[in-house]
Design an enzyme around this catalytic site. Structure first.
Site, PDB file in Angstrom:
ATOM      1  N   HIS A 192       0.814  -1.225   0.000  1.00 28.75           N
ATOM      2  CA  HIS A 192       0.000   0.000   0.000  1.00 28.75           C
ATOM      3  C   HIS A 192       0.843   1.267   0.000  1.00 28.75           C
ATOM      4  CE1 HIS A 192      -3.190  -2.902   0.813  1.00 28.75           C
ATOM      5  NE2 HIS A 192      -3.844  -2.089   0.026  1.00 28.75           N
ATOM      6  N   ARG A 299     -10.435   3.682  -2.160  1.00 31.10           N
ATOM      7  CA  ARG A 299     -10.085   2.879  -0.978  1.00 31.10           C
ATOM      8  C   ARG A 299     -10.487   3.663   0.270  1.00 31.10           C
ATOM      9  NH1 ARG A 299      -5.473   1.441  -4.524  1.00 31.10           N
ATOM     10  NH2 ARG A 299      -5.164  -0.819  -4.453  1.00 31.10           N
ATOM     11  N   ARG A 335     -15.283   1.487  -2.195  1.00 36.95           N
ATOM     12  CA  ARG A 335     -15.135   0.209  -1.512  1.00 36.95           C
ATOM     13  C   ARG A 335     -15.305   0.433  -0.013  1.00 36.95           C
ATOM     14  NH1 ARG A 335      -9.480  -2.802  -2.114  1.00 36.95           N
ATOM     15  NH2 ARG A 335      -8.749  -1.193  -0.713  1.00 36.95           N
ATOM     16  N   GLU A 434     -10.806 -11.225  -5.018  1.00 35.97           N
ATOM     17  CA  GLU A 434      -9.374 -11.173  -4.674  1.00 35.97           C
ATOM     18  C   GLU A 434      -8.943 -12.351  -3.806  1.00 35.97           C
ATOM     19  OE1 GLU A 434      -8.577  -7.443  -2.689  1.00 35.97           O
ATOM     20  OE2 GLU A 434     -10.479  -7.491  -1.628  1.00 35.97           O
ATOM     21  N   ASN A 457      -3.885  -7.594  -6.750  1.00 39.14           N
ATOM     22  CA  ASN A 457      -2.819  -7.516  -5.726  1.00 39.14           C
ATOM     23  C   ASN A 457      -3.009  -8.635  -4.707  1.00 39.14           C
ATOM     24  OD1 ASN A 457      -2.403  -5.167  -7.098  1.00 39.14           O
ATOM     25  ND2 ASN A 457      -3.324  -3.864  -5.539  1.00 39.14           N
ATOM     26  N   ASP A 458      -4.235  -8.764  -4.227  1.00 44.28           N
ATOM     27  CA  ASP A 458      -4.490  -9.817  -3.246  1.00 44.28           C
ATOM     28  C   ASP A 458      -4.703 -11.168  -3.927  1.00 44.28           C
ATOM     29  OD1 ASP A 458      -4.244  -8.758  -0.647  1.00 44.28           O
ATOM     30  OD2 ASP A 458      -6.039  -7.561  -0.981  1.00 44.28           O
ATOM     31  N   ARG A 468       2.572  -9.820  -0.306  1.00 46.38           N
ATOM     32  CA  ARG A 468       2.817  -8.770  -1.290  1.00 46.38           C
ATOM     33  C   ARG A 468       3.771  -7.676  -0.803  1.00 46.38           C
ATOM     34  NH1 ARG A 468      -3.253  -6.136  -1.472  1.00 46.38           N
ATOM     35  NH2 ARG A 468      -2.305  -4.165  -2.057  1.00 46.38           N
ATOM     36  N   CYS A 505      -9.190  -3.684 -10.596  1.00 51.43           N
ATOM     37  CA  CYS A 505      -8.648  -2.487  -9.938  1.00 51.43           C
ATOM     38  C   CYS A 505      -7.332  -2.784  -9.235  1.00 51.43           C
ATOM     39  CB  CYS A 505      -9.660  -1.890  -8.975  1.00 51.43           C
ATOM     40  SG  CYS A 505     -10.160  -3.033  -7.680  1.00 51.43           S
TER      41      CYS A 505
HETATM   42  C1  PEP Z   1      -6.242  -5.627  -4.752  1.00 53.01           C
HETATM   43  O1  PEP Z   1      -6.093  -6.442  -3.838  1.00 53.01           O
HETATM   44  O2  PEP Z   1      -5.882  -5.847  -5.922  1.00 53.01           O
HETATM   45  C2  PEP Z   1      -6.848  -4.312  -4.489  1.00 53.01           C
HETATM   46  C3  PEP Z   1      -7.143  -3.488  -5.448  1.00 53.01           C
HETATM   47  O3  PEP Z   1      -7.057  -3.974  -3.186  1.00 53.01           O
HETATM   48  P1  PEP Z   1      -5.877  -3.459  -2.215  1.00 53.01           P
HETATM   49  O4  PEP Z   1      -4.660  -3.236  -3.063  1.00 53.01           O
HETATM   50  O5  PEP Z   1      -6.337  -2.207  -1.566  1.00 53.01           O
HETATM   51  O6  PEP Z   1      -5.736  -4.600  -1.275  1.00 53.01           O
HETATM   52 MG    MG Z   2      -7.099  -6.113  -1.940  1.00 51.59          MG
END
Ligand code: PEP
Ligand code: MG
Length: 585
Positions: A192, A299, A335, A434, A457-458, A468, A505
């Site tokens: 993040h 977010r 979200r 995710e 990402n998740d 990550r 996203c």
């Molecule tokens: C993701 O997990 O891809 C996502 C967009 O959410 P975050 O990066 O805030 O976990």
């Molecule tokens: Mg996520």
């Protein structure tokens, strides 16, 4: 000159002096012997530090009672009890007299021992207390060491921030005008901190492992967030070269911006939709500059991350309304709270979970705190009259969770109606995909969702079992892994079979080297840091959907991420022969 290479996490080049910002865990606790006749004065220092910490916690307790919740106030109440615990104080005094070591060391030694004993306990309540002990002792220790934790908000000259592992809340709080680049030992492209650096257009190189040891305060640095290189004390000639590269970079970026008014349409007429991800409401004021057609991910948890920030319904209502109004009728996907992991809510969550990424996060946290969740839902509903709102639930792992979240939304609607508070009748409600379980049951979840947004990402983190934010295993986080591609295909196909749109996203959506492949897999919407939109649009406008489908079919036949990467790179070289930047990401 020394050169280090890390993970290119936010593009751009910066030249500035280093500013070292080391977190609490890096505090040096001094250890030295004292004379018997110094015991009393050392004890007096402890009593003063303890008194000051107690005053601070009393203030926090009152603040929590007034503005947060009774539960939070109860946590501070228990901290007060620890600070006033006479047995604990007697133990410290005794150890001080016996060991004849300075008070910082004695206090640290006893608190650490107590916290370790509690952490090892099979009883969850005791384990929870360990985090409280750490919190309280840190407060007292800061007083003993006279550490006024330097606030990054107070930076008054231009710097390159060098840190072991900044928290997202540090990035939110820092003086962004002054931070010209960020370099860190830890972190990855989808951590993040990286996401925020991109949102604020601050170049960043992460995952450098030992950078805090290599750099001294005031060193001259060149940070190249596009290539991942960090140069320490380069000579004048190299500095001039990089100055030239900065000018070149700006020029190229301005050229990309010229695409703003053109549609994201392939040569054979397929129209994709490009939206922006934002982390703070004010970002919405600028996304149109890059050609965003809406907000694909706001977010909302970043509203909650700054300590002491009131998170009352009114404040949320104002933030959400700001975004909706700024987007003037374009769709805005907000979200619901996605806290946990590296985004702990300072007033609600303690950093004591053994596996925070598999723990009390996102929708699980919201469902277990109905008051908090419904406050957010009411704020969202009320704001919906100010624009085109879509609500999205994070980290759904099965239909039960989705149904619970939907029924809380219905309760929140009923509460609004009871208070005569208006809300729009046309709010779409979707989910993030995710978690691998959600990907595998996407056909079931699609029955109850108005849209999907894939959080790569998740999804990558969980499907490949790669933290990550951990630089040691970051090389394994491969979006082109066959498992990830199969998940993407399944999710998009399930969405389309049920007649809903599939968006993405996660950071992959903003990676121009993946655009053609994602188009070929059938992705409808791409949501990314606004600055990435022009580059992705340029790719879309340079390809045909027919060729992208062939590319995706071929990629799905590959047996390893290496083969997918080679295939996609060769394809990009054929269609974009002069575009080194895109192929080298
Ligand atoms: C993701 O997990 O891809 C996502 C967009 O959410 P975050 O990066 O805030 O976990
Ligand atoms: Mg996520």
């Amino acid at each position: 000159m020394k050169k280090l290479t890390g993970i290119p996490a936010s593009p751009g080049i910066a030249i500035e002096k280093a500013f070292l910002y080391l977190e609490d865990d890096f505090l040096d606790i001094p250890r030295y012997s004292i004379q018997k006749n110094q015991v009393e004065s050392e004890w007096e220092r402890f009593r003063t530090a303890n008194r000051e910490a107690t005053e601070e916690v009393k203030d926090l307790h009152e603040h929590a009672l007034r503005e947060v919740s009774k539960e939070q106030a109860a946590i501070f109440q228990s901290h007060l009890m620890m600070l006033e615990d006479m047995d604990f104080q007697d133990q410290i005094k005794e150890h001080l007299g016996n060991s004849l070591q300075n008070i910082e060391w004695v206090f640290w030694d006893i608190s650490r021992e107590l916290s370790q004993r509690l952490t090892a306990s099979p009883d969850a309540q005791f384990r929870e207390r360990a985090a409280d002990i750490s919190d309280v002792s840190r407060r007292v220790m800061h007083r003993l060491l006279s550490v006024k934790k330097f606030s990054l908000a107070d930076l008054s000259s231009d710097v390159i921030l060098v840190s072991h592992d900044l928290l997202p809340s540090d990035v939110l709080a820092m003086n962004k005008e002054r931070v010209k680049a960020i370099v860190m030992d830890a972190g990855g492209r989808t951590s993040h901190t990286a996401i925020l650096a991109r949102a604020f257009a601050i170049p960043a190189v992460l995952g450098l492992s030992t950078i805090t040891k290599e750099i001294d305060e005031g060193d001259n640095l060149v940070v190249n967030g596009t290539s991942g290189e960090v140069l320490i004390n380069p000579d004048a000639q190299i500095l001039r070269q990089y100055q030239g590269a900065i000018d070149q970079y700006r020029k190229r970026f301005d050229e990309f911006l010229e695409l703003r008014e053109l549609p994201a349409e392939t040569k054979d007429g397929y129209r994709a939709c490009l939206k922006a991800n934002i982390e703070i409401p004010e970002e919405a004021d600028h996304v149109a500059r890059y050609g965003a057609e809406g907000i694909g991910l706001y977010r909302s948890e970043f509203l909650f991350l700054t300590p002491k920030q009131a998170i009352a319904e009114e404040e949320q209502y104002r933030a959400y309304s700001h975004v909706l109004k700024a987007m003037a009728g374009q769709p805005v996907t907000i979200r619901t709270l996605d806290s946990g992991g590296d985004k702990l809510l300072p007033n609600f969550q303690a950093a004591d979970e053994k596996n925070p990424l598999l723990g009390w996060r996102a929708i699980r946290f919201s469902l277990s705190r109905p008051e908090l969740f419904k406050t957010q839902l009411r704020a969202l509903l009320r704001s919906s009259i100010n624009g085109n709102l879509r609500i999205m639930f994070p980290m759904i792992s099965g239909i039960e969770e989705l149904e619970q979240a939907l029924s809380m939304l219905e309760e929140a609607k009923a509460e609004c109606r009871q208070k005569n508070q208006a809300y729009s009748d046309h709010i779409e409600v979707g989910i993030m995909i995710e978690v691998p379980a959600a990907a595998m049951t996407a056909d079931i979840l699609a029955e109850r969702s108005d849209f999907f947004s894939i959080g790569t990402n998740d999804l990558i983190q969980y499907s490949l079992a790669v933290d990550r934010g951990n630089e040691r295993v970051n090389y394994l986080a491969q979006p082109s892994h066959p498992a990830v591609l199969r998940f993407l295909k399944k999710i998009i196909q399930s969405a389309h079979e049920k007649g809903i749109r599939a968006a993405m996203c996660g950071e992959l959506a903003g990676d121009p080297s993946a655009t053609a492949l994602l188009l070929g897999l059938g992705l409808d919407e791409f949501s990314m840091t606004a600055q990435s939109i022009p580059q992705v649009k340029r790719i879309i406008r340079g390809v045909s959907m027919e060729n992208c489908r062939i590319l995706a079919d071929n990629a799905l036949q590959c047996t390893s991420y290496y083969h997918v990467t080679v295939l996609v790179e060769a394809w990009m070289t054929e269609y974009f022969p002069n575009d080194y930047e895109i192929r080298s990401r």
